[in-house]
Design a protein around this motif. Structure first.
Motif, PDB file in Angstrom:
ATOM      1  N   VAL A  51     -42.274  -8.946  35.116  1.00 34.52           N
ATOM      2  CA  VAL A  51     -42.661 -10.531  34.785  1.00 34.52           C
ATOM      3  C   VAL A  51     -44.359 -10.586  34.801  1.00 34.52           C
ATOM      4  O   VAL A  51     -44.808 -10.172  35.878  1.00 34.52           O
ATOM      5  N   VAL A  52     -44.733 -11.121  34.137  1.00 36.88           N
ATOM      6  CA  VAL A  52     -46.056 -11.211  33.742  1.00 36.88           C
ATOM      7  C   VAL A  52     -46.445 -12.949  33.788  1.00 36.88           C
ATOM      8  O   VAL A  52     -45.665 -13.757  33.270  1.00 36.88           O
ATOM      9  N   LEU A  53     -47.441 -13.315  34.714  1.00 37.32           N
ATOM     10  CA  LEU A  53     -47.679 -14.750  35.179  1.00 37.32           C
ATOM     11  C   LEU A  53     -48.986 -14.921  34.537  1.00 37.32           C
ATOM     12  O   LEU A  53     -50.078 -14.461  35.096  1.00 37.32           O
ATOM     13  N   THR A  54     -49.200 -15.707  33.523  1.00 36.11           N
ATOM     14  CA  THR A  54     -50.721 -16.235  32.899  1.00 36.11           C
ATOM     15  C   THR A  54     -50.936 -17.454  32.437  1.00 36.11           C
ATOM     16  O   THR A  54     -50.109 -18.382  32.995  1.00 36.11           O
ATOM     17  N   HIS A  55     -51.757 -17.860  31.849  1.00 35.84           N
ATOM     18  CA  HIS A  55     -52.067 -19.123  31.591  1.00 35.84           C
ATOM     19  C   HIS A  55     -52.805 -19.568  30.164  1.00 35.84           C
ATOM     20  O   HIS A  55     -53.296 -18.408  29.589  1.00 35.84           O
ATOM     21  N   THR A  56     -52.725 -20.569  29.718  1.00 33.24           N
ATOM     22  CA  THR A  56     -53.512 -21.138  28.624  1.00 33.24           C
ATOM     23  C   THR A  56     -54.812 -21.744  29.222  1.00 33.24           C
ATOM     24  O   THR A  56     -55.029 -22.137  30.408  1.00 33.24           O
ATOM     25  N   GLY A  57     -55.634 -22.006  28.442  1.00 31.96           N
ATOM     26  CA  GLY A  57     -56.933 -22.530  28.936  1.00 31.96           C
ATOM     27  C   GLY A  57     -57.815 -21.958  29.656  1.00 31.96           C
ATOM     28  O   GLY A  57     -57.790 -20.736  29.877  1.00 31.96           O
TER      29      GLY A  57
END
Length: 245
Positions: A51-57
């Motif tokens: 699982v990859v946990l990332t973000h926008t902004g």
């Protein structure tokens, strides 16, 4: 609008994206619940290798949402869920991480941070303390660095985060470095990954099992205090708190 983007699946890797840039991906009740549900789905899906946990902004996670906070028990359960998930969770950070966001990051097994990313444990400046996030943080980071950044609340960068053990690597090419990590994880067997992760997370899980209730109670007392109310009000009003010298 959901604070999480729809999951994306590529060659055995599911990407979960924090997608609430309006509050800088703060740990609202909705975000914590949505992320917990998504992680449970990944755990049950045999096609998911990692699982990859990332973000926008520009912010990975700004910490607690002071306007719509998650229940501390739910946030603790979320961090523990990441640590206990029988599949590696890899954080992709290309922005800012503050306060409780460092707990979310520390719960992940591997993390790649862009060199422009910044980090700060700002709780002491609000009349609080990094209480519940200590469970994944303190077993992983350098003790002298923990003392410094817990107490000062100062900002530091990805190279320092790598040096103290908060992130696995600081990278100028975040996605290139992340891709190499993911390709290596794809070569590992599901059983091998689960068994190996259990070895390296045992101490962190022990911290949760021994200290969760005490730290949740300690955090609640701090949040209910007069100093914390002043600190959070000053933060929202963009002014110095009364105690600042």
């Amino acid at each position: 609008m959901s604070p999480l983007a729809p999951p994306a699946h590529t060659r055995g890797v599911t990407t979960l994206t924090l997608d609430s840039p309006g509050n800088r991906n703060a740990l609202s009740a909705g975000l914590v619940a949505g992320l917990a549900e998504a992680l449970d789905a990944c755990a049950a899906d045999e096609s998911v290798r990692a699982v990859v946990l990332t973000h926008t902004g520009t912010t990975f996670c700004a910490g607690a949402d002071l306007r719509a906070p998650a229940d501390p028990h739910d946030f603790v359960a979320l961090m523990r869920r990441i640590v206990a998930l029988p599949k590696p969770v890899v954080a992709r950070v290309d922005g800012h991480v503050r306060a409780g966001g460092l707990g979310l990051l520390a719960a992940c097994d591997i993390s790649v941070a862009g060199t422009g990313s910044t980090f700060a444990l700002t709780e002491a400046r609000l009349g609080l303390a990094p209480a519940v996030i200590s469970m994944p943080l303190l077993p992983r980071i350098d003790p002298r660095a923990a003392a410094r950044y817990y107490l000062t609340g100062e900002k530091f960068y990805a190279d320092e985060a790598e040096r103290i053990g908060l992130v696995t690597m600081a990278a100028t090419d975040v996605d290139g470095s992340l891709g190499l990590v993911l390709d290596d994880l794809r070569r590992a067997s599901p059983q091998g990954l689960a068994a190996s992760k259990a070895l390296v997370t045992a101490t962190v899980l022990q911290s949760f099992d021994q200290h969760a209730e005490d730290l949740i109670a300690r955090s609640a007392r701090l949040f209910a205090s007069d100093e914390a109310r002043e600190g959070m009000t000053a933060f929202l009003e963009r002014r110095d708190p009364a105690w600042a010298l």
